[in-house]
Design an enzyme around this catalytic site. Structure first.
Site, PDB file in Angstrom:
ATOM      1  N   CYS A 131       0.845  -1.198   0.000  1.00 23.35           N
ATOM      2  CA  CYS A 131       0.000   0.000   0.000  1.00 23.35           C
ATOM      3  C   CYS A 131       0.879   1.247   0.000  1.00 23.35           C
ATOM      4  CB  CYS A 131      -0.901  -0.027   1.233  1.00 23.35           C
ATOM      5  SG  CYS A 131      -1.827   1.483   1.462  1.00 23.35           S
ATOM      6  N   CYS A 134      -0.247   4.001   2.432  1.00 26.27           N
ATOM      7  CA  CYS A 134       0.068   3.725   3.847  1.00 26.27           C
ATOM      8  C   CYS A 134       1.575   3.843   4.107  1.00 26.27           C
ATOM      9  CB  CYS A 134      -0.364   2.314   4.254  1.00 26.27           C
ATOM     10  SG  CYS A 134      -1.887   1.750   3.504  1.00 26.27           S
ATOM     11  N   ASP A 135       2.404   3.313   3.218  1.00 23.81           N
ATOM     12  CA  ASP A 135       3.832   3.157   3.523  1.00 23.81           C
ATOM     13  C   ASP A 135       4.766   4.027   2.688  1.00 23.81           C
ATOM     14  OD1 ASP A 135       3.103   1.183   5.324  1.00 23.81           O
ATOM     15  OD2 ASP A 135       3.186  -0.392   3.806  1.00 23.81           O
TER      16      ASP A 135
END
Ligand code: NAP
Length: 302
Positions: A131, A134-135
């Site tokens: 993701c 997200c990261d």
């Protein structure tokens, strides 16, 4: 007891909640991870009617707020067991809470597919990611690779190119499956390099990923140094415990028609976890409305 219990708080589940609430039913939505579901992983949504541009996480927040404003209840928990026979459907969560409803809508969505290369699982969180929203921030100024040729891979590459020094976009074919507009945008970026007709065959590094090995369609091999690999090779159903309770197609998606009914009376399925040809935000919302209206008719007929 609720009229409708919905498992999964993505666009399908939350739209189902809105429709059931508008029909005067009481609604509980149970979500195990993030209200908004997979759309919260999209940095920008620009194909939802009437909204020019919005981040996926804001869209998810707004949808959840809309459900709560209309009287829907929400619960953060994972459903670990269900009793679906009979007129009362019971779900038990990982907090040992038991909720009862007259109808149940399964809207558990899809989850990212893994690449299937050796040590992939071991390096998750240490270089291997699924993701970019997200990261991605952890890789600011670093070199990363994205693997895949669909909209997720293209969107991930666009997002990562804004903060990373270099982005390799690796795809096993010579053309992309995702939107042409995104491909055009990436072609113009000087820090993005397409590596086509190539597959990732190995992951390098001990504790943390330091590079990947690639093989092209002619069998030529090469290694490239990367700090992160974002795997975006599609999604599979996230049916969890419901997989044993529904008819499934050969890929594991709930084998239900457009009416969103399952073989169990009072149990419906909506969104990406259902068999369908197009998995988009709009089709998830469409499913949510169909499942909710079917659930309302079922309840009214009891
Ligand atoms: P997808 O469209 O199914 O694309 C998966 C990609 O991964 C394909 O290019 C596929 O290659 C490749 N692939 C599959 N298995 C592989 C493997 N083992 N090794 C290497 N490559 C592999 O999946 P997605 O991008 O996750 O999108 C899922 C759905 O969500 C799609 O319907 C997509 O349109 C939708 N979505 C839409 C948006 C949007 O903004 N509209 C954003 C994200 C996702 P091949 O092309 O060779 O099959």
């Amino acid at each position: 007891m609720y009229d409708v219990i919905i498992v999964g708080g993505g666009p399908a589940g939350l739209t189902a909640a809105l429709y059931a609430l508008r029909a005067g039913k009481s609604v509980l939505v149970i979500e195990k991870a993030t209200f908004g579901g997979q759309i919260t992983w999209s940095p920008k949504v620009e194909n939802f009617p009437t909204i020019e541009s919005i981040s996926g996480s804001e869209l998810g927040d707004r949808l959840m707020q809309q459900v709560e404003n209309q009287g829907g209840e929400t619960e953060f928990a994972e459903v670990v067991s269900v009793e679906l026979d009979g007129d009362i459907k019971r779900v038990t969560t990982d907090y040992d809470d038991v909720f009862e409803g007259k109808a149940l809508i399964i809207a558990t969505g899809a989850k990212p597919r893994t690449l299937g290369v050796e040590r992939e699982e071991e390096l998750v969180g240490n270089g291997v990611c699924y993701c970019a929203v997200c990261d991605g921030a952890f890789y600011k100024g670093k070199t990363v690779a994205v693997n895949g040729g669909g909209n997720s891979a293209l969107q991930d590459a666009v997002l990562l190119s804004e903060g990373c020094s270099k982005v390799y976009l690796i795809h096993r074919r010579d053309s992309f499956r995702g939107e042409a507009k995104l491909v055009e945008l990436l072609e113009k970026k000087s820090n993005v390099e397409f590596v086509l007709n190539s597959s990732v065959t190995a992951l390098k590094g001990e504790e943390e990923l330091t590079g990947i090995s690639l093989e092209d369609k002619d069998g030529n091999r090469r290694d490239i140094a990367v700090d992160g690999l974002f795997v975006a090779v599609g999604h599979g159903p996230d049916n969890g415990i419901f997989a044993e309770l529904m008819a499934l197609d050969e890929k594991g998606y709930a084998d239900s028609a457009e009416d969103c009914k399952t073989k169990t009376p009072g149990v419906f399925v909506a969104g990406d976890c259902r068999k369908k040809t197009v998995r988009q935000l709009t089709t998830a919302c469409a499913d949510g409305s169909a499942a909710a209206l079917a659930a309302c008719s079922y309840i009214d007929s009891l």
